[in-house]
Design a protein around this motif. Structure first.
Motif, PDB file in Angstrom:
ATOM      1  N   ILE A 216      -1.914   0.513   2.549  1.00 41.55           N
ATOM      2  CA  ILE A 216      -2.426   1.572   2.877  1.00 41.55           C
ATOM      3  C   ILE A 216      -3.082   0.981   4.117  1.00 41.55           C
ATOM      4  O   ILE A 216      -3.507   0.725   4.510  1.00 41.55           O
ATOM      5  CB  ILE A 216      -3.490   1.936   1.770  1.00 41.55           C
TER       6      ILE A 216
ATOM      7  N   GLN B 249       1.374   3.395   3.298  1.00 41.20           N
ATOM      8  CA  GLN B 249       1.946   2.843   4.647  1.00 41.20           C
ATOM      9  C   GLN B 249       4.093   2.142   4.271  1.00 41.20           C
ATOM     10  O   GLN B 249       4.924   2.632   4.970  1.00 41.20           O
ATOM     11  CB  GLN B 249       1.394   1.714   5.305  1.00 41.20           C
TER      12      GLN B 249
ATOM     13  N   SER C  89      -6.205   2.250   5.417  1.00 35.40           N
ATOM     14  CA  SER C  89      -7.898   1.675   5.579  1.00 35.40           C
ATOM     15  C   SER C  89      -7.720   1.456   4.838  1.00 35.40           C
ATOM     16  O   SER C  89      -8.674   0.483   4.759  1.00 35.40           O
ATOM     17  CB  SER C  89      -8.370   2.892   5.034  1.00 35.40           C
ATOM     18  N   GLU C  90      -6.587  -0.611   4.524  1.00 33.33           N
ATOM     19  CA  GLU C  90      -7.286  -1.299   3.071  1.00 33.33           C
ATOM     20  C   GLU C  90      -6.781  -1.997   4.215  1.00 33.33           C
ATOM     21  O   GLU C  90      -5.057  -2.340   4.203  1.00 33.33           O
ATOM     22  CB  GLU C  90      -7.110  -0.949   2.233  1.00 33.33           C
TER      23      GLU C  90
ATOM     24  N   ARG D  11       1.098   5.699  -8.305  1.00 29.81           N
ATOM     25  CA  ARG D  11       1.243   6.734  -7.058  1.00 29.81           C
ATOM     26  C   ARG D  11      -1.018   6.368  -6.782  1.00 29.81           C
ATOM     27  O   ARG D  11      -1.768   5.459  -7.989  1.00 29.81           O
ATOM     28  CB  ARG D  11       0.710   8.476  -7.297  1.00 29.81           C
ATOM     29  N   VAL D  12      -1.220   6.512  -5.421  1.00 37.15           N
ATOM     30  CA  VAL D  12      -2.602   6.711  -4.806  1.00 37.15           C
ATOM     31  C   VAL D  12      -3.578   7.440  -3.932  1.00 37.15           C
ATOM     32  O   VAL D  12      -2.317   8.778  -3.880  1.00 37.15           O
ATOM     33  CB  VAL D  12      -2.975   5.856  -4.179  1.00 37.15           C
ATOM     34  N   ALA D  13      -4.991   8.336  -3.932  1.00 38.56           N
ATOM     35  CA  ALA D  13      -4.932   9.086  -3.769  1.00 38.56           C
ATOM     36  C   ALA D  13      -5.044   9.932  -1.804  1.00 38.56           C
ATOM     37  O   ALA D  13      -5.849  10.436  -1.052  1.00 38.56           O
ATOM     38  CB  ALA D  13      -6.390   9.640  -4.341  1.00 38.56           C
ATOM     39  N   VAL D  14      -4.182   8.265  -1.425  1.00 41.06           N
ATOM     40  CA  VAL D  14      -4.310   8.150   0.464  1.00 41.06           C
ATOM     41  C   VAL D  14      -3.145   8.214   0.524  1.00 41.06           C
ATOM     42  O   VAL D  14      -1.725   7.386  -0.378  1.00 41.06           O
ATOM     43  CB  VAL D  14      -5.015   7.640   0.680  1.00 41.06           C
ATOM     44  N   PRO D  15      -2.242   8.634   1.789  1.00 39.09           N
ATOM     45  CA  PRO D  15      -1.508   8.249   2.373  1.00 39.09           C
ATOM     46  C   PRO D  15      -0.313   6.624   2.396  1.00 39.09           C
ATOM     47  O   PRO D  15      -1.251   5.498   2.467  1.00 39.09           O
ATOM     48  CB  PRO D  15      -1.205   8.783   3.540  1.00 39.09           C
TER      49      PRO D  15
ATOM     50  N   ASP E  14       3.442   9.844   2.416  1.00 38.92           N
ATOM     51  CA  ASP E  14       2.465  10.582   2.631  1.00 38.92           C
ATOM     52  C   ASP E  14       2.019  11.201   1.450  1.00 38.92           C
ATOM     53  O   ASP E  14       0.511  11.271   1.883  1.00 38.92           O
ATOM     54  CB  ASP E  14       3.430  12.398   3.941  1.00 38.92           C
TER      55      ASP E  14
ATOM     56  N   GLY F  47       1.058   9.562  -0.941  1.00 35.66           N
ATOM     57  CA  GLY F  47       0.462   8.474  -2.520  1.00 35.66           C
ATOM     58  C   GLY F  47       1.821   8.744  -3.009  1.00 35.66           C
ATOM     59  O   GLY F  47       1.356   7.680  -4.266  1.00 35.66           O
TER      60      GLY F  47
ATOM     61  N   ALA G 138      -6.938  -0.374  -3.602  1.00 34.80           N
ATOM     62  CA  ALA G 138      -6.733   0.651  -4.095  1.00 34.80           C
ATOM     63  C   ALA G 138      -6.772   0.844  -6.118  1.00 34.80           C
ATOM     64  O   ALA G 138      -5.737   0.252  -5.990  1.00 34.80           O
ATOM     65  CB  ALA G 138      -6.628   2.015  -3.386  1.00 34.80           C
TER      66      ALA G 138
END
Length: 523
Positions: A107, A51, A109-110, A45-49, A82, A84, A23
């Motif tokens: 992340i 890990q 999901s990635e 920062r990113v727009a999703v939580p 959480d 991001g 991302a």
């Protein structure tokens, strides 16, 4: 072709390209400069939580950070994984921490990690600036007026690169005399050096001033460091406006004539009053005048004084000549003193600028242009007044012009557009024939005669011309004298040539003309 086929296959299968590359990471403060011992704060920062949040800092081991994990060198900063956010604070940054800082984000999901890169600059104070000057015409660090000086200033090994400014004393040097600065990078420790050159044509006013190279850097104490060299410029005594006028002296009191001389080196001084020479530090032969020793005012300026024990009226009529000379030349200064108060306002301006050397070429050109402009305006106004043009077109004095000639008549008729003049009554006067016939003396005749208007002399053709607005009158111009005989009117035939004066007027009503004629006949 194979690469294009692979991209089409990925698109057809719906494979997540972003998940392959990670991302996009939003990074705050991509470049941050701090002094040694200061804290440096970064945020990824990113727009999703997230890990995990892993950071790499030069001079430190790789750290996996979250709210519960921190140490003395680096601590987590932000609202949590959480949200991001992967932020961190480097405590008391040191020179070893200078370089690129990475944040690696995991992340769920990635499959690929997302990476953000930042730059931390830990300032290092550069060395003090160094100033080099070219040699003068005598191959020494001594210069003459109009010599060209070349100077170079270098500030070495700074992080980041220092800024440079040039001054002559406290006056900034014009950018036209400076070259573009050159920056030299030292890749090993990420240090930079800056060099800038100066080329200046020296003036007498530069003498004694300090040429300063000033470097600005956060690593310097107070943020500034400089180096300077004093300029030694040789020149003869400079001219001044002539004569130098001094005011406010009082008869019967001590008077001091002061002249400020600019020269380098210090000049020798000699006064001349009424042909008598008075050297510096000595008196004249009467002992009433003393040439004091010149006082150094600094930067090549010297105060030269002549002390007069008692001012007299004769002293105000003298011309005092000061001669100053050194190895570079000599100069005479003529001084006049007065008991009048010092002039002020426009008088002072003209004395200082119009009559002296301070009157520059630009001022002369300006005054000449102004005078020529005034002459042009006055000439145009006079031309318009004479010819009756523009704003003078309504002046009746210039609307009608009379002409005379050697022909039988000179007739000038006004244009129809011009306004009519008021009615003019014209009478022809002649001497009383009865008194002339009685044989009176010419002198008495001149004193007693009365002139009566003769209306009968106007013939029918002339009355016809009156209606047309024209009347012809024959005038014999003779200057009378007490001993001259009485002159009689001369009647000329119609075929004789004569000159006529044309009088333009507005004809009156016929009834008014007849009434006036009857009144004249009765008289």
């Amino acid at each position: 072709m194979k690469l294009a086929a692979a991209l089409l296959l990925i698109a057809a299968t719906g494979f997540d390209i972003q998940g392959c590359w990670g991302a996009q990471v939003d990074v705050e403060k991509k470049i941050q400069t701090v002094l040694p011992g200061q804290n440096a704060t970064f945020m990824c920062r990113v727009a999703v939580p997230l890990q995990y949040c892993r950071v790499e800092i030069p001079g430190l081991k790789t750290l996996n950070l979250n709210r519960g994990i921190s140490n003395a060198d680096v601590s987590y900063y932000g609202q949590g994984l959480d949200a991001g956010q992967c932020g961190f604070v480097i405590h008391r940054a040191e020179d070893r921490n200078n370089g690129d800082v990475k944040c690696t984000l995991g992340i769920a999901s990635e499959a690929q990690e997302s990476v953000g890169t930042m730059s931390l600059i830990v300032a290092r104070s550069p060395k003090a600036p160094e100033l080099d000057l070219s040699q003068g015409t005598d191959h020494l660090v001594v210069y003459k007026v109009d010599d060209t000086i070349q100077a170079s200033c270098i500030v070495r090994d700074g992080r980041p690169v220092a800024n440079i400014s040039w001054f002559l004393d406290n006056e900034p040097i014009d950018n036209s005399e400076l070259s573009m600065p050159t920056v030299i990078d030292l890749a090993k420790e990420n240090l930079q050096s800056k060099i800038q050159n100066l080329t200046r044509r020296l003036r007498a006013s530069d003498n004694g001033k300090y040429l300063r190279c000033v470097a600005y850097h956060d690593g310097y104490p107070g943020g500034i460091s400089e180096t300077k060299r004093q300029l030694d410029i040789k020149y003869g005594p400079l001219p001044q406006r002539q004569p130098i006028e001094e005011f406010g002296y009082e008869i019967g009191k001590v008077g001091v004539i002061n002249v400020t001389v600019e020269a380098n080196p210090k000049p020798q001084i000699e006064w001349s009053v009424d042909g008598q020479k008075i050297r510096e530090g000595s008196h004249d032969n009467t002992g009433s005048m003393e040439a004091e020793v010149a006082r150094d005012l600094g930067n090549g300026r010297y105060l030269v004084s002549l002390k007069i024990a008692r001012i007299s009226k004769l002293d105000t009529d003298k011309e005092y000549i000061l001669t100053a000379y050194n190895d570079m030349g000599s100069q005479d200064y003529r001084v006049k003193i007065s008991t009048n108060p010092e002039p002020k306002g426009i008088t002072k301006f003209f004395r200082q600028h119009v009559y002296g050397f301070e009157f520059g070429v630009a001022s002369v050109i300006g005054i000449v242009v102004a005078i020529l402009f005034i002459i042009l305006v006055v000439s145009i106004v006079i031309f318009a007044k004479v010819t009756g043009r523009w704003c003078f077109s309504g002046n009746p004095d210039t609307r009608y012009l009379a002409e005379s000639s050697d022909t039988e008549s000179a007739e000038v008729r006004p244009k129809e557009s011009k306004r009519q003049l008021s009615a003019i009554k014209l009478g022809f006067f002649k001497k009383n024939k009865d008194k002339v016939a009685a044989g009176e003396e010419p002198g008495a005749q001149n004193a007693q005669n009365t002139l009566k208007p003769e209306t009968d002399a106007i013939s029918a053709p002339e009355k016809t011309k009156e209606k047309e607005g024209l009347v012809y009158a024959e005038l014999d111009l003779v200057s009378p004298s007490p001993n001259s005989p009485v002159l009689k009117p001369v009647v000329k035939n119609d075929d004789e040539k004569t000159e006529y004066a044309e009088i333009v007027y507005t004809p009156m009503d016929e009834e008014n003309n007849e009434e006036d004629s009857n009144e004249k006949n009765e008289k």
